[in-house]
Design a protein around this motif. Structure first.
Motif, short mmCIF file in Angstrom:
data_model
loop_
_atom_site.label_atom_id
_atom_site.label_comp_id
_atom_site.label_asym_id
_atom_site.label_seq_id
_atom_site.Cartn_x
_atom_site.Cartn_y
_atom_site.Cartn_z
N ASP A 62 0.82 -1.21 0.00
CA ASP A 62 0.00 0.00 0.00
C ASP A 62 0.86 1.26 0.00
O ASP A 62 0.52 2.25 -0.66
N LEU A 63 1.95 1.25 0.76
CA LEU A 63 2.87 2.39 0.77
C LEU A 63 3.39 2.67 -0.64
O LEU A 63 3.43 3.83 -1.08
N ASN A 64 3.74 1.63 -1.36
CA ASN A 64 4.33 1.81 -2.67
C ASN A 64 3.29 2.11 -3.75
O ASN A 64 3.59 2.80 -4.72
N VAL A 65 2.07 1.61 -3.59
CA VAL A 65 0.99 2.01 -4.49
C VAL A 65 0.76 3.51 -4.38
O VAL A 65 0.58 4.22 -5.38
N TRP A 66 0.76 4.01 -3.15
CA TRP A 66 0.60 5.46 -2.95
C TRP A 66 1.78 6.23 -3.53
O TRP A 66 1.60 7.25 -4.20
N ALA A 67 2.99 5.74 -3.28
CA ALA A 67 4.19 6.44 -3.75
C ALA A 67 4.25 6.54 -5.27
O ALA A 67 4.80 7.50 -5.82
N THR A 68 3.71 5.53 -5.96
CA THR A 68 3.81 5.48 -7.43
C THR A 68 2.51 5.88 -8.12
O THR A 68 2.44 5.81 -9.35
N ASP A 69 1.51 6.28 -7.36
CA ASP A 69 0.19 6.59 -7.91
C ASP A 69 -0.36 5.39 -8.68
O ASP A 69 -1.01 5.53 -9.71
N GLY A 70 -0.07 4.20 -8.18
CA GLY A 70 -0.66 2.99 -8.72
C GLY A 70 -0.08 2.48 -10.02
O GLY A 70 -0.75 1.74 -10.73
N LEU A 71 1.16 2.85 -10.33
CA LEU A 71 1.77 2.39 -11.58
C LEU A 71 2.42 1.02 -11.39
O LEU A 71 3.34 0.86 -10.60
N TRP A 72 1.94 0.03 -12.16
CA TRP A 72 2.48 -1.33 -12.11
C TRP A 72 3.03 -1.72 -13.47
O TRP A 72 2.56 -1.22 -14.50
N PRO A 73 4.00 -2.61 -13.52
CA PRO A 73 4.55 -3.03 -14.81
C PRO A 73 3.52 -3.78 -15.66
O PRO A 73 2.62 -4.45 -15.13
N ASP A 74 3.67 -3.68 -16.98
CA ASP A 74 2.89 -4.52 -17.88
C ASP A 74 3.38 -5.96 -17.83
O ASP A 74 2.60 -6.89 -18.02
N LEU A 75 4.68 -6.13 -17.60
CA LEU A 75 5.27 -7.46 -17.51
C LEU A 75 6.41 -7.41 -16.49
O LEU A 75 7.22 -6.48 -16.51
N THR A 76 6.45 -8.40 -15.62
CA THR A 76 7.56 -8.56 -14.69
C THR A 76 8.30 -9.84 -15.03
O THR A 76 7.70 -10.91 -15.07
N VAL A 77 9.59 -9.71 -15.28
CA VAL A 77 10.45 -10.86 -15.56
C VAL A 77 11.14 -11.25 -14.26
O VAL A 77 11.91 -10.46 -13.69
N LEU A 78 10.86 -12.46 -13.79
CA LEU A 78 11.46 -12.96 -12.55
C LEU A 78 12.51 -13.99 -12.90
O LEU A 78 12.20 -15.05 -13.45
N LEU A 79 13.76 -13.68 -12.59
CA LEU A 79 14.86 -14.62 -12.79
C LEU A 79 15.11 -15.33 -11.47
O LEU A 79 15.45 -14.69 -10.47
N ASP A 80 14.92 -16.63 -11.47
CA ASP A 80 14.93 -17.40 -10.24
C ASP A 80 16.23 -18.19 -10.09
O ASP A 80 16.58 -19.01 -10.95
N VAL A 81 16.96 -17.91 -9.01
CA VAL A 81 18.10 -18.73 -8.60
C VAL A 81 18.01 -18.92 -7.09
O VAL A 81 17.47 -18.07 -6.39
N ASP A 82 18.52 -20.04 -6.59
CA ASP A 82 18.47 -20.23 -5.14
C ASP A 82 19.56 -19.40 -4.46
O ASP A 82 20.43 -18.81 -5.12
N GLU A 83 19.46 -19.36 -3.15
CA GLU A 83 20.36 -18.47 -2.39
C GLU A 83 21.83 -18.86 -2.54
O GLU A 83 22.71 -17.99 -2.57
N GLY A 84 22.11 -20.15 -2.66
CA GLY A 84 23.49 -20.59 -2.83
C GLY A 84 24.07 -20.16 -4.15
O GLY A 84 25.22 -19.69 -4.23
N GLU A 85 23.29 -20.30 -5.22
CA GLU A 85 23.74 -19.87 -6.54
C GLU A 85 23.96 -18.36 -6.57
O GLU A 85 24.95 -17.87 -7.13
N GLY A 86 23.04 -17.63 -5.96
CA GLY A 86 23.20 -16.18 -5.94
C GLY A 86 24.45 -15.74 -5.20
O GLY A 86 25.18 -14.86 -5.66
N ARG A 87 24.73 -16.38 -4.06
CA ARG A 87 25.92 -16.01 -3.31
C ARG A 87 27.18 -16.37 -4.07
O ARG A 87 28.16 -15.61 -4.09
N ALA A 88 27.19 -17.52 -4.74
CA ALA A 88 28.36 -17.92 -5.51
C ALA A 88 28.63 -16.94 -6.65
O ALA A 88 29.79 -16.60 -6.93
#
Length: 227
Positions: A135-161
């Motif tokens: 809700d804080l961020n909806v207010w801060a952005t006047d409700g602007l959301w992406p048309d598409l969100t690309v989520l790149l998924d790696v586990d925590e071990g891969e990310g740290r490496a």
């Protein structure tokens, strides 16, 4: 992790559709977001699109200063609420000064992180709750959301490496525990599962070429479907 449900993280209505296309890259630290965002921007530019490539926190002079306050070590204690408010303030400036004007010009805007990161890092991993942070961020952005969100998924071990291989000093969030980054990953996947129509989830371990091709294909489909 908080017990709040992420079922409708971006359900609040915005002020109306923009002329351009808004793409956000999300994922844990070390997932490859920045690289793929740059590759997508290059491909779209080559295809003749006007493109704005930006990042969060940042994207404006004030945003870059706030970035240093919230991510760099040596700033003293930054509690979870203060952290969430700094990210939201930087995002408010980013949307008002950079993102929305570019969308109104008809540009493709590509951002490395957006509201999803705050919901996940501060709302879930910091325990502030999904709904208050959303809700804080909806207010801060006047409700602007992406048309598409690309989520790149790696586990925590891969990310740290990957971060270790970069031989760079980890920032405040990157240097959090593996448990923290595990919560981040799970929360991102929960958000994507709740909104499959607006998320593209990809295994971040795939080759750069395969990832970039799949991302470009998905963005092209969204562009072609627009009026």
């Amino acid at each position: 992790m908080t017990s709040s449900s992420p079922a409708t993280p971006d359900s609040a209505p915005g002020p109306g559709p923009a002329r351009g296309l808004f793409v956000a890259f999300e994922g844990g630290d070390g997932a490859g977001k920045s690289t793929q965002a740059r590759l997508l921007a290059g491909s779209l530019l080559a295809a003749g699109h006007e493109v704005l490539l930006t990042r969060e926190p940042g994207g404006t002079p004030i945003g870059e200063k706030l970035r240093s306050l919230v991510l760099e070590h040596g700033q003293g204690e930054v509690d979870a609420r203060t952290e969430a408010l700094i990210f939201a303030a930087a995002r408010a400036a980013h949307v008002a000064q950079t993102i929305r004007p570019a969308l109104d010009r008809g540009s493709v805007v590509i951002t490395d992180r957006y509201i999803g990161s705050s919901i996940v890092y501060q709302g879930v991993a910091r325990g502030l709750g999904i709904e208050p942070v959303r809700d804080l961020n909806v207010w801060a952005t006047d409700g602007l959301w992406p048309d598409l969100t690309v989520l790149l998924d790696v586990d925590e071990g891969e990310g740290r490496a990957r971060r270790a291989a970069d031989d760079a000093v980890e920032d405040r969030l990157e240097s959090e525990s593996d448990d923290f980054h595990r919560d981040v990953r799970t929360a991102f996947l929960d958000l994507a599962e709740a909104r499959p129509d607006s998320y593209l989830v990809l295994d971040g371990r795939r080759s750069l070429e395969e990832l970039s091709e799949r991302i470009l294909a998905a963005v092209t489909r969204v562009l072609e479907a627009r009026p």
